[in-house]
Design a protein around this motif. Structure first.
Motif, PDB file in Angstrom:
ATOM      1  N   ALA A   9       0.838  -1.208   0.000  1.00 55.59           N
ATOM      2  CA  ALA A   9       0.000   0.000   0.000  1.00 55.59           C
ATOM      3  C   ALA A   9       0.864   1.245   0.000  1.00 55.59           C
ATOM      4  O   ALA A   9       0.580   2.208  -0.727  1.00 55.59           O
ATOM      5  CB  ALA A   9      -0.934  -0.006   1.207  1.00 55.59           C
ATOM      6  N   TRP A  10       1.932   1.249   0.799  1.00 59.02           N
ATOM      7  CA  TRP A  10       2.828   2.399   0.824  1.00 59.02           C
ATOM      8  C   TRP A  10       3.506   2.572  -0.532  1.00 59.02           C
ATOM      9  O   TRP A  10       3.591   3.680  -1.053  1.00 59.02           O
ATOM     10  CB  TRP A  10       3.887   2.247   1.921  1.00 59.02           C
ATOM     11  N   GLU A  11       3.993   1.477  -1.103  1.00 55.26           N
ATOM     12  CA  GLU A  11       4.667   1.561  -2.404  1.00 55.26           C
ATOM     13  C   GLU A  11       3.734   2.103  -3.481  1.00 55.26           C
ATOM     14  O   GLU A  11       4.136   2.950  -4.289  1.00 55.26           O
ATOM     15  CB  GLU A  11       5.192   0.180  -2.818  1.00 55.26           C
ATOM     16  N   GLU A  12       2.500   1.629  -3.497  1.00 58.81           N
ATOM     17  CA  GLU A  12       1.531   2.107  -4.480  1.00 58.81           C
ATOM     18  C   GLU A  12       1.228   3.592  -4.274  1.00 58.81           C
ATOM     19  O   GLU A  12       1.211   4.373  -5.222  1.00 58.81           O
ATOM     20  CB  GLU A  12       0.237   1.303  -4.382  1.00 58.81           C
ATOM     21  N   ALA A  13       1.008   3.985  -3.020  1.00 60.59           N
ATOM     22  CA  ALA A  13       0.722   5.391  -2.720  1.00 60.59           C
ATOM     23  C   ALA A  13       1.904   6.276  -3.092  1.00 60.59           C
ATOM     24  O   ALA A  13       1.727   7.342  -3.696  1.00 60.59           O
ATOM     25  CB  ALA A  13       0.372   5.555  -1.238  1.00 60.59           C
TER      26      ALA A  13
END
Length: 102
Positions: A9-13
């Motif tokens: 989720a962090w990588e996508e954001a």
């Protein structure tokens, strides 16, 4: 430790934030839609930092760093949110935090 789901989720954001940030850097005039996209991307990164910080087993110093990162992205999101309601503004005025008067 962050879960794999939290890391993804962090990588996508952050990937969305980075792409939008690059667009802003190449643009002379930032329109309301782009400013709103920057706000949304910043909110998403902040939320992902907060999700990772939700692990009470992390050391205090890591929790403090995650909180600081989340706060910085939330502040940035509020800035871009305000810019999105201002309409079109020059990149120089957005970067300095003030809007030039015509």
């Amino acid at each position: 430790m962050a879960t794999k789901k939290q890391v993804r989720a962090w990588e996508e954001a952050y990937r969305h934030y980075g792409a939008t940030s690059e667009l802003v850097a190449r643009t002379r005039q930032v329109d309301a839609a782009t400013a709103q996209d920057m706000a949304s991307a910043s909110w998403a990164v902040a939320a992902s930092w907060r999700a990772i910080a939700g692990n009470p087993e992390l050391p205090w110093w890591m929790l403090a760093a995650l909180e600081s990162a989340a706060q910085a992205f939330e502040e940035q999101a509020r800035h871009w949110q305000a810019r999105s309601t201002d309409g079109i503004c020059g990149v120089a005025s957005v970067r300095s935090g003030t809007r030039r008067r015509a």
